[in-house]
Design a protein around this motif. Sequence first.
Motif, PDB file in Angstrom:
ATOM      1  N   GLU A  38      49.336  38.631  31.537  1.00 57.14           N
ATOM      2  CA  GLU A  38      48.129  38.298  32.323  1.00 57.14           C
ATOM      3  C   GLU A  38      47.807  36.819  32.194  1.00 57.14           C
ATOM      4  O   GLU A  38      47.492  36.149  33.177  1.00 57.14           O
ATOM      5  CB  GLU A  38      46.948  39.132  31.847  1.00 57.14           C
ATOM      6  N   MET A  41      50.662  34.517  33.820  1.00 56.23           N
ATOM      7  CA  MET A  41      50.754  34.534  35.283  1.00 56.23           C
ATOM      8  C   MET A  41      49.441  34.176  35.972  1.00 56.23           C
ATOM      9  O   MET A  41      49.377  34.194  37.199  1.00 56.23           O
ATOM     10  CB  MET A  41      51.206  35.924  35.762  1.00 56.23           C
ATOM     11  N   ILE A  62      46.154  43.066  51.637  1.00 56.35           N
ATOM     12  CA  ILE A  62      47.075  42.730  50.537  1.00 56.35           C
ATOM     13  C   ILE A  62      46.566  41.488  49.797  1.00 56.35           C
ATOM     14  O   ILE A  62      46.570  41.431  48.561  1.00 56.35           O
ATOM     15  CB  ILE A  62      48.505  42.521  51.079  1.00 56.35           C
ATOM     16  N   THR A  64      43.503  40.576  49.626  1.00 52.80           N
ATOM     17  CA  THR A  64      42.305  40.981  48.874  1.00 52.80           C
ATOM     18  C   THR A  64      42.705  41.649  47.556  1.00 52.80           C
ATOM     19  O   THR A  64      42.125  41.368  46.499  1.00 52.80           O
ATOM     20  CB  THR A  64      41.459  41.967  49.726  1.00 52.80           C
ATOM     21  N   TYR A  65      43.706  42.510  47.627  1.00 57.31           N
ATOM     22  CA  TYR A  65      44.216  43.192  46.429  1.00 57.31           C
ATOM     23  C   TYR A  65      44.677  42.158  45.393  1.00 57.31           C
ATOM     24  O   TYR A  65      44.225  42.159  44.232  1.00 57.31           O
ATOM     25  CB  TYR A  65      45.370  44.090  46.864  1.00 57.31           C
ATOM     26  N   VAL A  66      45.530  41.253  45.865  1.00 63.69           N
ATOM     27  CA  VAL A  66      46.083  40.232  44.962  1.00 63.69           C
ATOM     28  C   VAL A  66      44.968  39.324  44.435  1.00 63.69           C
ATOM     29  O   VAL A  66      44.919  38.987  43.247  1.00 63.69           O
ATOM     30  CB  VAL A  66      47.153  39.409  45.732  1.00 63.69           C
ATOM     31  N   ARG A  68      41.806  40.009  44.001  1.00 61.70           N
ATOM     32  CA  ARG A  68      40.977  40.684  42.995  1.00 61.70           C
ATOM     33  C   ARG A  68      41.714  40.743  41.660  1.00 61.70           C
ATOM     34  O   ARG A  68      41.111  40.557  40.598  1.00 61.70           O
ATOM     35  CB  ARG A  68      40.617  42.102  43.455  1.00 61.70           C
ATOM     36  N   LEU A  69      43.025  40.986  41.704  1.00 62.83           N
ATOM     37  CA  LEU A  69      43.797  41.001  40.452  1.00 62.83           C
ATOM     38  C   LEU A  69      43.795  39.628  39.797  1.00 62.83           C
ATOM     39  O   LEU A  69      43.902  39.506  38.579  1.00 62.83           O
ATOM     40  CB  LEU A  69      45.240  41.450  40.712  1.00 62.83           C
ATOM     41  N   ARG A  70      43.658  38.576  40.621  1.00 58.03           N
ATOM     42  CA  ARG A  70      43.615  37.212  40.071  1.00 58.03           C
ATOM     43  C   ARG A  70      42.186  36.755  39.823  1.00 58.03           C
ATOM     44  O   ARG A  70      41.926  35.548  39.721  1.00 58.03           O
ATOM     45  CB  ARG A  70      44.310  36.251  41.021  1.00 58.03           C
ATOM     46  N   GLU A  71      41.274  37.694  39.793  1.00 62.72           N
ATOM     47  CA  GLU A  71      39.882  37.446  39.437  1.00 62.72           C
ATOM     48  C   GLU A  71      39.177  36.497  40.403  1.00 62.72           C
ATOM     49  O   GLU A  71      38.288  35.749  40.024  1.00 62.72           O
ATOM     50  CB  GLU A  71      39.790  36.905  38.007  1.00 62.72           C
ATOM     51  N   MET A  72      39.581  36.518  41.653  1.00 64.46           N
ATOM     52  CA  MET A  72      38.883  35.690  42.639  1.00 64.46           C
ATOM     53  C   MET A  72      37.669  36.454  43.170  1.00 64.46           C
ATOM     54  O   MET A  72      37.684  37.680  43.240  1.00 64.46           O
ATOM     55  CB  MET A  72      39.818  35.362  43.802  1.00 64.46           C
ATOM     56  N   SER A  73      36.643  35.716  43.556  1.00 68.58           N
ATOM     57  CA  SER A  73      35.445  36.352  44.121  1.00 68.58           C
ATOM     58  C   SER A  73      35.734  36.755  45.566  1.00 68.58           C
ATOM     59  O   SER A  73      36.625  36.171  46.206  1.00 68.58           O
ATOM     60  CB  SER A  73      34.279  35.381  44.084  1.00 68.58           C
ATOM     61  N   GLN A 113      50.441  35.179  49.715  1.00 70.93           N
ATOM     62  CA  GLN A 113      49.797  35.756  48.528  1.00 70.93           C
ATOM     63  C   GLN A 113      50.047  34.905  47.289  1.00 70.93           C
ATOM     64  O   GLN A 113      49.200  34.806  46.419  1.00 70.93           O
ATOM     65  CB  GLN A 113      50.215  37.224  48.312  1.00 70.93           C
ATOM     66  N   ASN A 117      45.451  31.734  45.228  1.00 71.56           N
ATOM     67  CA  ASN A 117      44.477  31.128  44.304  1.00 71.56           C
ATOM     68  C   ASN A 117      44.876  29.707  43.901  1.00 71.56           C
ATOM     69  O   ASN A 117      44.538  29.244  42.825  1.00 71.56           O
ATOM     70  CB  ASN A 117      44.271  32.009  43.065  1.00 71.56           C
TER      71      ASN A 117
ATOM     72  N   ALA B  22      38.744  30.980  40.192  1.00 75.00           N
ATOM     73  CA  ALA B  22      38.143  32.250  40.572  1.00 75.00           C
ATOM     74  C   ALA B  22      37.054  32.630  39.575  1.00 75.00           C
ATOM     75  O   ALA B  22      37.125  32.255  38.411  1.00 75.00           O
ATOM     76  CB  ALA B  22      39.226  33.310  40.558  1.00 75.00           C
ATOM     77  N   ASP B  23      36.074  33.328  40.065  1.00 71.14           N
ATOM     78  CA  ASP B  23      35.015  33.716  39.138  1.00 71.14           C
ATOM     79  C   ASP B  23      35.561  34.747  38.160  1.00 71.14           C
ATOM     80  O   ASP B  23      36.614  35.332  38.355  1.00 71.14           O
ATOM     81  CB  ASP B  23      33.778  34.217  39.880  1.00 71.14           C
ATOM     82  N   PHE B  38      42.872  50.351  45.384  1.00 68.97           N
ATOM     83  CA  PHE B  38      43.859  50.124  46.451  1.00 68.97           C
ATOM     84  C   PHE B  38      44.878  51.261  46.535  1.00 68.97           C
ATOM     85  O   PHE B  38      45.403  51.537  47.611  1.00 68.97           O
ATOM     86  CB  PHE B  38      44.528  48.754  46.284  1.00 68.97           C
ATOM     87  N   PRO B 120      48.964  38.764  37.679  1.00 75.21           N
ATOM     88  CA  PRO B 120      48.456  38.777  36.297  1.00 75.21           C
ATOM     89  C   PRO B 120      47.805  40.114  35.946  1.00 75.21           C
ATOM     90  O   PRO B 120      46.585  40.233  35.820  1.00 75.21           O
ATOM     91  CB  PRO B 120      47.437  37.626  36.293  1.00 75.21           C
TER      92      PRO B 120
END
Lengths: 276, 296
Positions: A38, A41, A62, A64-66, A68-73, A113, A117, B22-23, B38, B120
């Motif tokens: 984590e 990457m 897709i 959005t999925y990626v 969110r996994l990368r902690e983006m708002s 993707q 970020n 990102a937050d 998902f 990640p």
Amino acid sequence: MACDARGKTTTIKILTGLLRPSEGQAYIWGVDVEKEPEHAMSRVGAVVETPELYPELTPLEILTYVGRLREMSPDAIRDRSKVVLDEVKMSEWADKRTGKFSKGMKQRVGIAQALLNQPDLLILDEPTGGLDPRGMAEVRDVIKGLGRSGITVFMSSHLLYEVQETCDSVALINKGKLLMYDDLARISLWRKGGRVEVEALPPIPPEIVERVQAAPGVKSVRGPDGNRIVVELEGGDEERAALLRQLLGWGLRVRSFKDVEMPLESLYLELVKESR
Amino acid sequence: MATEGATQPTVPQAPQPTVPQADRRTARGARFLIVARFELMRQLRRRRLLILLIITAIFLVLLIVVIQVFRTASADSYSYASSFGGFVPTLAALAATFFGADALVGEFEHRTGYLLFPQPVTRTSIFLGKLVAGFSLTAVTLAVYYGVVATATAIVTRGLPIEIAYSFLLAVLYSTAALGVAFVLSSTLKGTTSASVMTFAVLFLMLAIVTAIFSVADLRPDGNLAFAGGTISNILSGPYPQAYPGDTEFPGGPGPGGRFRVYSPAVPLSILVMAIWAAVGFGLAWALYRRKEMKG
């Protein structure tokens, strides 16, 4: 860079956690990718092979999925999705499910993707593999643009011209072993031989060919074939420069003097031969 | 081995983010919920839940009609509700096959792992996300089934035994164990088709055959998941624990005694057996999935 099945994709798969190393460790930014995937990457975007996309989802979903996994708002995901889909020319397909996308379209969503970020490092595994000529040119343009924008792009390729066109530094590997790593501009310093094609205004007198044959650093001469001879050299750039000086000194009216193989190609083959 | 004099690559340290990062609202531990969300979206778009609910509806309608035609006037709410218990293990096997068999292996076979695994997110989070999604969809299917059974029982018999709720809880536990079996096969086999076929075959046929063999050999098949699943139906026989059926013997069996014994699973032991199957199944599947590599 390496020939097929010589460890390029394996290296990238290990870096991205798709394979485990049989020995040793792999680090990104000093972080062990196996122990802390984590963390390792978190600032990396990767496109390995041509990723298949979830056919039930749209490119936007897709991303959005990626994201969110990368902690983006959600706001950041929305804004960046628009930018990266524009960048890879997939905006008009943003809301279409990916099930019937072509390989090139999937590759472009894959790149989108990876850029979502704004990673510090982008890992690309043969990014133009399987694309048509137009798609290849587009992807190369994207890569060159990313390089100019300050992102480190770590890519694998077996296409010599692609490496020469897009990369600043190159590592040559064979069977998983690093043969050489250096700036592309300094590659010629590594070269120890190769073939040079000399074209001159006709005629090329036979005595000139004999003189070339006897010159230091020359292994063999082929020709003359019309107004052209091919000289196989043992040395590097110094020997090439010396040969050119001699040819001009002997009165040959040289109109072109160039390597037959690309420098990377001859260097790679030479290093592979040495490593056996 | 680097060639002599090669410029050796150095290991750079992680750079400071150059863009607004990102937050951090998403806790690292919550990534499995993102995966689950998902996964649910994908499963719903694939219409598997819809297909399973249609199968369930068809079976329920047929069962309600048949029971209505053949039931005696004196039949109470227990005997009415117990008529529906026998289908639950089949429904659980179908749900495990639909929502669990291809959950893990699909990322490898369909190469979507090339998109997901370099993100990640740990394999453990991905595994948990898929587990939560599979469990949720299975539980929804069972809830719909039991909802209809409870409604029909209340309308037809004007009674609603609490044992329907007990049976539902046992069914959820059984289907969780079945999902564990599906996950083991999904993390072991190489294709989604083989994983789906094997999951259904194991849950629907093989475990039942083993139970039958044990019974013929006069051995209690207490450790068998299919045998433990018998509690789902048995508990609807009457007020629990008073009316819970025990082992029974019939004449005509092999051997000098000529007796044939039919075993009845005990509820506490069956709960333990199903929990163990679920825990071992998910534990094994997790261990295998963590080590599974994206080759080819």
